[in-house]
Design a protein around this motif. Structure first.
Motif, PDB file in Angstrom:
ATOM      1  N   GLY A   1       0.899 -19.456  10.299  1.00  0.00           N
ATOM      2  CA  GLY A   1       0.802 -20.710  11.050  1.00  0.00           C
ATOM      3  C   GLY A   1       1.906 -21.655  10.647  1.00  0.00           C
ATOM      4  O   GLY A   1       2.505 -21.503   9.577  1.00  0.00           O
ATOM      5  N   SER A   2       2.164 -22.638  11.528  1.00  0.00           N
ATOM      6  CA  SER A   2       3.227 -23.612  11.243  1.00  0.00           C
ATOM      7  C   SER A   2       2.893 -24.433  10.006  1.00  0.00           C
ATOM      8  O   SER A   2       3.768 -24.854   9.268  1.00  0.00           O
ATOM      9  CB  SER A   2       3.384 -24.581  12.418  1.00  0.00           C
ATOM     10  N   LEU A   3       1.589 -24.671   9.797  1.00  0.00           N
ATOM     11  CA  LEU A   3       1.173 -25.515   8.672  1.00  0.00           C
ATOM     12  C   LEU A   3      -0.173 -25.021   8.166  1.00  0.00           C
ATOM     13  O   LEU A   3      -1.123 -24.899   8.943  1.00  0.00           O
ATOM     14  CB  LEU A   3       1.029 -26.967   9.160  1.00  0.00           C
ATOM     15  N   ILE A   4      -0.242 -24.692   6.886  1.00  0.00           N
ATOM     16  CA  ILE A   4      -1.533 -24.312   6.299  1.00  0.00           C
ATOM     17  C   ILE A   4      -1.934 -25.471   5.386  1.00  0.00           C
ATOM     18  O   ILE A   4      -1.235 -25.782   4.422  1.00  0.00           O
ATOM     19  CB  ILE A   4      -1.437 -22.986   5.488  1.00  0.00           C
ATOM     20  N   SER A   5      -3.071 -26.098   5.710  1.00  0.00           N
ATOM     21  CA  SER A   5      -3.421 -27.361   5.051  1.00  0.00           C
ATOM     22  C   SER A   5      -4.147 -27.209   3.714  1.00  0.00           C
ATOM     23  O   SER A   5      -4.654 -28.194   3.190  1.00  0.00           O
ATOM     24  CB  SER A   5      -4.298 -28.200   5.979  1.00  0.00           C
ATOM     25  N   ASP A   6      -4.269 -26.005   3.205  1.00  0.00           N
ATOM     26  CA  ASP A   6      -4.842 -25.843   1.868  1.00  0.00           C
ATOM     27  C   ASP A   6      -4.146 -24.649   1.199  1.00  0.00           C
ATOM     28  O   ASP A   6      -3.158 -24.140   1.733  1.00  0.00           O
ATOM     29  CB  ASP A   6      -6.367 -25.667   1.926  1.00  0.00           C
ATOM     30  N   ASN A   7      -4.650 -24.209   0.040  1.00  0.00           N
ATOM     31  CA  ASN A   7      -3.954 -23.096  -0.627  1.00  0.00           C
ATOM     32  C   ASN A   7      -4.727 -21.779  -0.500  1.00  0.00           C
ATOM     33  O   ASN A   7      -4.700 -20.957  -1.410  1.00  0.00           O
ATOM     34  CB  ASN A   7      -3.639 -23.444  -2.094  1.00  0.00           C
ATOM     35  N   GLU A   8      -5.408 -21.594   0.625  1.00  0.00           N
ATOM     36  CA  GLU A   8      -6.238 -20.397   0.803  1.00  0.00           C
ATOM     37  C   GLU A   8      -5.594 -19.357   1.719  1.00  0.00           C
ATOM     38  O   GLU A   8      -6.272 -18.461   2.202  1.00  0.00           O
ATOM     39  CB  GLU A   8      -7.624 -20.791   1.343  1.00  0.00           C
ATOM     40  N   PHE A   9      -4.291 -19.489   1.998  1.00  0.00           N
ATOM     41  CA  PHE A   9      -3.631 -18.520   2.900  1.00  0.00           C
ATOM     42  C   PHE A   9      -3.901 -17.089   2.448  1.00  0.00           C
ATOM     43  O   PHE A   9      -4.347 -16.244   3.232  1.00  0.00           O
ATOM     44  CB  PHE A   9      -2.116 -18.784   2.947  1.00  0.00           C
ATOM     45  N   GLU A  10      -3.655 -16.829   1.164  1.00  0.00           N
ATOM     46  CA  GLU A  10      -3.757 -15.443   0.686  1.00  0.00           C
ATOM     47  C   GLU A  10      -5.190 -14.924   0.700  1.00  0.00           C
ATOM     48  O   GLU A  10      -5.439 -13.777   1.080  1.00  0.00           O
ATOM     49  CB  GLU A  10      -3.151 -15.313  -0.707  1.00  0.00           C
ATOM     50  N   SER A  11      -6.142 -15.772   0.319  1.00  0.00           N
ATOM     51  CA  SER A  11      -7.528 -15.285   0.293  1.00  0.00           C
ATOM     52  C   SER A  11      -8.014 -15.015   1.718  1.00  0.00           C
ATOM     53  O   SER A  11      -8.725 -14.034   1.957  1.00  0.00           O
ATOM     54  CB  SER A  11      -8.445 -16.256  -0.439  1.00  0.00           C
ATOM     55  N   ARG A  12      -7.596 -15.836   2.670  1.00  0.00           N
ATOM     56  CA  ARG A  12      -8.009 -15.578   4.066  1.00  0.00           C
ATOM     57  C   ARG A  12      -7.347 -14.306   4.591  1.00  0.00           C
ATOM     58  O   ARG A  12      -7.982 -13.516   5.280  1.00  0.00           O
ATOM     59  CB  ARG A  12      -7.668 -16.780   4.960  1.00  0.00           C
ATOM     60  N   LEU A  13      -6.088 -14.117   4.229  1.00  0.00           N
ATOM     61  CA  LEU A  13      -5.394 -12.898   4.670  1.00  0.00           C
ATOM     62  C   LEU A  13      -6.092 -11.659   4.093  1.00  0.00           C
ATOM     63  O   LEU A  13      -6.321 -10.675   4.799  1.00  0.00           O
ATOM     64  CB  LEU A  13      -3.936 -12.946   4.232  1.00  0.00           C
ATOM     65  N   GLU A  14      -6.467 -11.749   2.828  1.00  0.00           N
ATOM     66  CA  GLU A  14      -7.147 -10.612   2.187  1.00  0.00           C
ATOM     67  C   GLU A  14      -8.452 -10.295   2.899  1.00  0.00           C
ATOM     68  O   GLU A  14      -8.792  -9.129   3.114  1.00  0.00           O
ATOM     69  CB  GLU A  14      -7.428 -10.988   0.727  1.00  0.00           C
ATOM     70  N   GLU A  15      -9.169 -11.327   3.270  1.00  0.00           N
ATOM     71  CA  GLU A  15     -10.433 -11.177   3.995  1.00  0.00           C
ATOM     72  C   GLU A  15     -10.189 -10.473   5.332  1.00  0.00           C
ATOM     73  O   GLU A  15     -10.943  -9.580   5.728  1.00  0.00           O
ATOM     74  CB  GLU A  15     -10.979 -12.602   4.227  1.00  0.00           C
ATOM     75  N   VAL A  16      -9.109 -10.839   6.004  1.00  0.00           N
ATOM     76  CA  VAL A  16      -8.763 -10.209   7.291  1.00  0.00           C
ATOM     77  C   VAL A  16      -8.453  -8.730   7.068  1.00  0.00           C
ATOM     78  O   VAL A  16      -8.978  -7.860   7.752  1.00  0.00           O
ATOM     79  CB  VAL A  16      -7.573 -10.950   7.964  1.00  0.00           C
ATOM     80  N   VAL A  17      -7.615  -8.440   6.064  1.00  0.00           N
ATOM     81  CA  VAL A  17      -7.217  -7.046   5.796  1.00  0.00           C
ATOM     82  C   VAL A  17      -8.448  -6.183   5.495  1.00  0.00           C
ATOM     83  O   VAL A  17      -8.559  -5.055   5.961  1.00  0.00           O
ATOM     84  CB  VAL A  17      -6.200  -6.994   4.627  1.00  0.00           C
ATOM     85  N   LYS A  18      -9.392  -6.759   4.723  1.00  0.00           N
ATOM     86  CA  LYS A  18     -10.609  -6.017   4.356  1.00  0.00           C
ATOM     87  C   LYS A  18     -11.472  -5.696   5.570  1.00  0.00           C
ATOM     88  O   LYS A  18     -12.265  -4.769   5.539  1.00  0.00           O
ATOM     89  CB  LYS A  18     -11.445  -6.870   3.391  1.00  0.00           C
ATOM     90  N   ASN A  19     -11.362  -6.510   6.601  1.00  0.00           N
ATOM     91  CA  ASN A  19     -12.292  -6.382   7.729  1.00  0.00           C
ATOM     92  C   ASN A  19     -11.668  -5.840   8.999  1.00  0.00           C
ATOM     93  O   ASN A  19     -12.198  -6.073  10.096  1.00  0.00           O
ATOM     94  CB  ASN A  19     -12.951  -7.740   8.002  1.00  0.00           C
ATOM     95  N   THR A  20     -10.523  -5.176   8.877  1.00  0.00           N
ATOM     96  CA  THR A  20      -9.923  -4.584  10.078  1.00  0.00           C
ATOM     97  C   THR A  20      -9.196  -3.295   9.730  1.00  0.00           C
ATOM     98  O   THR A  20      -8.770  -3.105   8.582  1.00  0.00           O
ATOM     99  CB  THR A  20      -8.939  -5.565  10.769  1.00  0.00           C
ATOM    100  N   GLU A  21      -9.060  -2.452  10.725  1.00  0.00           N
ATOM    101  CA  GLU A  21      -8.277  -1.217  10.576  1.00  0.00           C
ATOM    102  C   GLU A  21      -6.868  -1.432  11.120  1.00  0.00           C
ATOM    103  O   GLU A  21      -5.998  -0.569  10.975  1.00  0.00           O
ATOM    104  CB  GLU A  21      -8.903  -0.090  11.414  1.00  0.00           C
ATOM    105  N   LEU A  22      -6.671  -2.550  11.790  1.00  0.00           N
ATOM    106  CA  LEU A  22      -5.383  -2.793  12.470  1.00  0.00           C
ATOM    107  C   LEU A  22      -4.300  -3.170  11.457  1.00  0.00           C
ATOM    108  O   LEU A  22      -4.598  -3.764  10.413  1.00  0.00           O
ATOM    109  CB  LEU A  22      -5.535  -3.938  13.478  1.00  0.00           C
ATOM    110  N   PRO A  23      -3.033  -2.843  11.772  1.00  0.00           N
ATOM    111  CA  PRO A  23      -1.948  -3.323  10.900  1.00  0.00           C
ATOM    112  C   PRO A  23      -1.915  -4.860  10.902  1.00  0.00           C
ATOM    113  O   PRO A  23      -2.100  -5.478  11.952  1.00  0.00           O
ATOM    114  CB  PRO A  23      -0.675  -2.758  11.550  1.00  0.00           C
ATOM    115  N   VAL A  24      -1.707  -5.428   9.719  1.00  0.00           N
ATOM    116  CA  VAL A  24      -1.675  -6.892   9.575  1.00  0.00           C
ATOM    117  C   VAL A  24      -0.262  -7.296   9.157  1.00  0.00           C
ATOM    118  O   VAL A  24       0.232  -6.881   8.106  1.00  0.00           O
ATOM    119  CB  VAL A  24      -2.720  -7.367   8.539  1.00  0.00           C
TER     120      VAL A  24
END
Ligand code: 1GP
Length: 253
Positions: free
Chosen positions: A57-80
């Protein structure tokens, strides 16, 4: 760089483009504002025949980018694939990162500055970097990219100027040209522009920003778009049928 004989993420995406006609990409913005809805959006994406996920995103308003990305990777089979707003948006959990050069602008920060900051980190993370010529077009509203990057979009009717940028992007060695009209754009990249560019370019064209109807998708793919990115539509709580109609329009083979 890559483990064993695994195909690179770029090659996987290109294989999908060749076999399905075009690639449907869901854009997830891992910002604080989407924190609660992110997993629901992801489930919808998982069930809607998308081929890959862009995250950033253009602006991430907290420091949770990586934890949210990890959550996405854990919950999909699609390339991220990370679609970064800045060099802070990196994670070893992703499959690849678009190494974006905002070549429509003349701001050195987005032509080389962020690249130098992120390159050693990308190397350490063994993350696949996909060099991408990022071209901001005027989509009718002032976009976050324009504001955050302090660059001006190219007017949609300046076909020769858009072409010159796209060719420069290709000659600089980029693997994709990304025609961006900005998230929530009133007008997506014109099919006419895509058609003119696709006749001249050897590299595939990604189109994003304001693409939210199957009719637009069909016309863009017919004009030569190889990748269609959609974000806002997914955030608007669409039905599964609506999203399937959208991805069906992308997959014209
Ligand atoms: C923005 O291209 C993306 O960077 C997606 O745009 O949110 O309008 O789909 P939308």
């Amino acid at each position: 760089m890559f483990k064993g004989f695994q195909l690179s993420t770029f090659s996987k995406l290109e294989k999908i483009r060749v076999t399905r006609g075009a690639v449907a990409i869901a854009l997830l913005d891992p910002d604080l504002k989407n924190d609660k809805g992110l997993i629901n959006m992801l489930q919808l994406v998982n069930e809607s025949d998308f081929d890959a996920i862009f995250i950033g995103g253009s602006l991430i308003s907290d420091n949770e980018f990586e934890s949210r990305l990890e959550e996405v990777v854990k919950n999909t089979e699609l390339p991220v694939i990370i679609f970064p707003g800045s060099s802070n948006q990196l994670s070893q959990h992703a499959d690849a990162v678009l190494f974006l050069s905002l070549i429509s602008g003349r701001n050195p920060q987005y032509l080389i500055g962020e690249h130098v900051k992120s390159a050693p980190i990308i190397r350490n993370m063994k993350l696949e970097a996909i060099p991408t010529a990022y071209i901001l077009l005027d989509g009718g509203v002032r976009s976050s990219v324009e504001v955050m990057s302090n660059t001006s979009p190219i007017p949609m009717n300046k076909h020769d100027i858009i072409m010159a940028h796209a060719l420069a992007g290709e000659y600089l060695g980029n693997k994709f040209v990304f025609l961006e009209a900005g998230s929530g754009a009133e007008n997506h990249a014109a099919s006419e522009v895509v058609s003119i560019l696709s006749e001249q370019l050897q590299i595939p064209i990604i189109v994003g920003g304001g693409v939210n109807t199957p009719k637009s998708v069909k016309s863009l793919v017919k004009s030569g778009a190889g990748y269609i990115v959609t974000g806002t539509k997914i955030e608007q709580n669409p039905s599964l049928d609506e999203l399937l109609e959208f991805t069906n329009a992308v997959h014209q083979i």
